[in-house]
Write a protein that holds these residues in place. Structure first.
Motif, short mmCIF file in Angstrom:
data_model
loop_
_atom_site.label_atom_id
_atom_site.label_comp_id
_atom_site.label_asym_id
_atom_site.label_seq_id
_atom_site.Cartn_x
_atom_site.Cartn_y
_atom_site.Cartn_z
N ARG A 494 -1.65 62.55 -37.66
CA ARG A 494 -1.10 63.23 -36.49
C ARG A 494 -0.96 64.72 -36.76
O ARG A 494 -0.68 65.14 -37.89
CB ARG A 494 0.28 62.67 -36.13
N ASN A 512 2.74 65.51 -30.75
CA ASN A 512 2.52 64.42 -31.68
C ASN A 512 1.10 63.91 -31.45
O ASN A 512 0.88 62.80 -30.99
CB ASN A 512 3.55 63.31 -31.44
N ASP A 514 -2.50 62.51 -31.81
CA ASP A 514 -3.28 61.55 -32.60
C ASP A 514 -4.63 62.18 -32.92
O ASP A 514 -5.38 62.59 -32.03
CB ASP A 514 -3.47 60.27 -31.79
#
Length: 584
Positions: A494, A512, A514
């Motif tokens: 992340r 956050n 991915d």
């Protein structure tokens, strides 16, 4: 005892000429001989360019302007502490003989030296770069005119085996006075460059930082199409990019006290790989003794300052901070050991502009030794591998902290330090070299902050490349996610941005992202001028290895990704050109 100083080339030499220096002790006692080199320009103070080292030879790159230098060698025999000095004058002369600029090839196939006639003090000079048949013009960084002296610029950022036009431009406020175009053809690459591909085509507008500099087995800069534009011709572990075309690196080489070579040097180098400043861990350890940190790097000893690792940064005041390893033997029972145990901790060393120790932080004084490495990391005796410094005191050491990044917080004069084996980012009381070293707070699981998030595992683990934007009190990092991966096997890396409230001790994730891939180690994080971010997932698909530079929008959507196959990348840096350091 006396010392003789020899040069590889007679004085004078033209600007940009590298001169070999060699010291030789005569009538000295038996023992370990070490040599320090210092330079004075135009009658100014002597500045150390290489501190005491067992390497008697030094390749000196004089300043890129005409001047009168004095070169000094100081020799010492370690066992007797006998010293001797020798000096000689050296003149550096201009390459410019008329009213026009002079273009000179260098030993680097992708770098030219452009020498510009003297321009008025208060003005600035840069070099325009245009590839034949291209419309786009790029520029070097700007530097101040030197009045009655020439300016000399290493020109870099060009593709191999290509025809270019280069010209100097003098800037007076908003006015630009261009010089004549000069032709330059770049050389060939040696073929030892890994394949690059676009993993995610660009979405949206063109990038404002169109170059990627990668710290890997070979330091390489490429554009977003994967074309190599520069590389560092010497082997080094790149930690940070400096303004003006210089770089901070950790290197292998000879120190002042023993035969270890891996990760013994801290250097500042230029675009040709020339060493501008250098110190070594042995010389630093000598200075730490007066600060209560003794070092004796051999079996049976109790403590050893063993090597630099992971991070070197430059501060606004010209000082340099470096992380180094410190081995110490602890009694049975420490961190669960059944016998005496070697624990590898960390030092943060503040080096002044001469690379002399000005302040030090010792993890054994400020971190809880009872809290062992969360990943049970072990470092084997010998030169070390992966993130371990050399190990001297025992067959194996506990890799307690594995600290991997530093960030200077200008608002308070303190330091952030990433400690991945604790899953913490800590703030250290530095106060611009006057602080106590106390840990002011610990950010992460079981630290001092509460995460305000509904995520089942909001906290980072084994994180890399932490930076704080003091204006917004937001912190950016690359979350490798080791502990989260154990709990959620399908998890990816992340890219995280946290909003901190230091008074209330709360942390709120505002990004956050991915990464879509999982790197088992390394990584970097950078805020871009567009408002988005760049992250590096630097160790994919072992043992084959690949790395991926991933750009996201401000809300975390992947807008571009470039992959390099066949090796890892410790960090990457998105920059406007090779003369610009990342803004954040």
């Amino acid at each position: 005892m006396t010392v003789q100083l020899e040069t590889s080339l007679p004085s004078p030499q033209a600007v940009g000429t590298v001169v070999g220096l060699l010291g030789h002790i005569e009538n000295g006692a038996r023992g370990t001989q070490v040599f320090r080199y210092s330079i004075s320009e135009d009658g100014g103070p002597f500045r150390i360019v290489r501190d005491f080292s067992q390497d008697a030879a030094f390749a000196w790159q004089p300043g890129l302007y005409e001047h009168e230098a004095r070169v000094r060698v100081t020799a010492r025999v370690n066992e007797t502490k006998d010293t001797a000095e020798a000096e000689l004058p050296y003149r550096v002369v201009s390459r410019v003989t008329g009213s026009g600029a002079v273009l000179t090839p260098t030993a680097h196939p992708l770098v030219a030296l452009l020498s510009v006639p003297a321009c008025p003090a208060g003005s600035r000079v840069r070099v325009a770069i245009q590839r034949d048949h291209d419309q786009a013009v790029t520029y070097t960084g700007e530097e101040a005119c030197r009045g009655n002296r020439s300016n000399n610029v290493y020109v870099a950022g060009m593709r191999a085996d290509s025809a270019y036009q280069l010209r100097p431009e003098i800037l007076h406020g908003a006015d630009v006075a261009p010089g004549a175009w000069l032709a330059f053809h770049t050389g060939l690459l040696d073929g030892r460059f890994p394949p690059v591909s676009t993993a995610t085509p660009r979405v949206g507008s063109a990038a404002s930082e169109p170059l990627i500099i990668r710290s890997s087995d070979r330091v390489i800069a490429s554009d977003l199409e994967g074309n190599v534009l520069w590389y560092l011709p010497t082997e080094a572990f790149l930690t940070r990019v400096l303004p003006g075309g210089d770089f901070l690196v950790i290197g292998d080489g000879r120190n002042s006290v023993n035969t270890m070579r891996r990760w013994q040097l801290v250097r500042e180098v230029d675009l040709l790989g020339n060493v501008l400043r250098e110190t070594n861990i042995g010389r630093v350890a000598e200075q730490l003794a007066s600060r209560g940190i003794q070092s004796d790097c051999k079996k049976g000893s109790q403590q050893c300052v063993s090597g630099f690792h992971h991070e070197v940064i430059r501060l606004p005041n010209g000082h340099t901070l470096a992380i180094a390893g410190l081995e110490r033997i602890f009694p049975a029972g420490t961190q669960g050991a059944k016998t005496n145990v070697d624990v590898l901790g960390d030092l943060v060393i503040d080096l002044d502009p001469d690379f002399q120790v000005a302040w030090v932080w010792n993890s054994f004084d400020h971190m809880d030794i009872k809290r062992a490495s969360l990943g049970d990391e072990k470092c084997k005796e010998g030169a070390g591998d992966d993130g371990c410094t050399p190990i001297f005191l025992a067959p194996e050491a506990n890799g307690w902290l594995h600290s991997n990044s530093l960030n200077y917080v200008a608002a308070s004069g303190d330091i952030l330090m990433s400690i991945p084996e604790q899953d913490w980012v800590v703030k250290l009381d530095y106060k611009d070299g006057k602080g106590s070293g106390k840990v002011l707070w610990r950010l992460g699981l079981d630290g001092d902050f509460t995460a305000k998030s509904s995520d089942p595992y909001p906290w980072f683990s084994y994180q890399h490349d932490v930076k704080l934007d003091a204006a917004s009190n937001t912190l950016i990092l690359f979350d490798d996610g080791h502990r989260r991966k154990t709990k959620f096997p399908a998890a990816n890396n992340r890219g995280q941005v946290w909003k901190l409230d230091e008074a209330a001790r709360t942390a709120t994730p505002v990004l956050n992202a991915d990464m879509g891939v999982y790197s088992m180690a390394v990584g970097s994080a950078q805020a871009l001028s567009s408002g988005g971010y760049s992250f590096e997932a630097g160790m994919l698909h072992p043992p084959d290895m690949a790395s991926r530079s991933i750009e996201t929008s401000a809300d975390g959507k992947v807008t571009y990704a470039q992959q390099v196959n066949g090796g890892y990348t410790y960090r990457s840096f998105r920059v406007a050109n090779l003369y610009s350091a990342p803004d954040k």
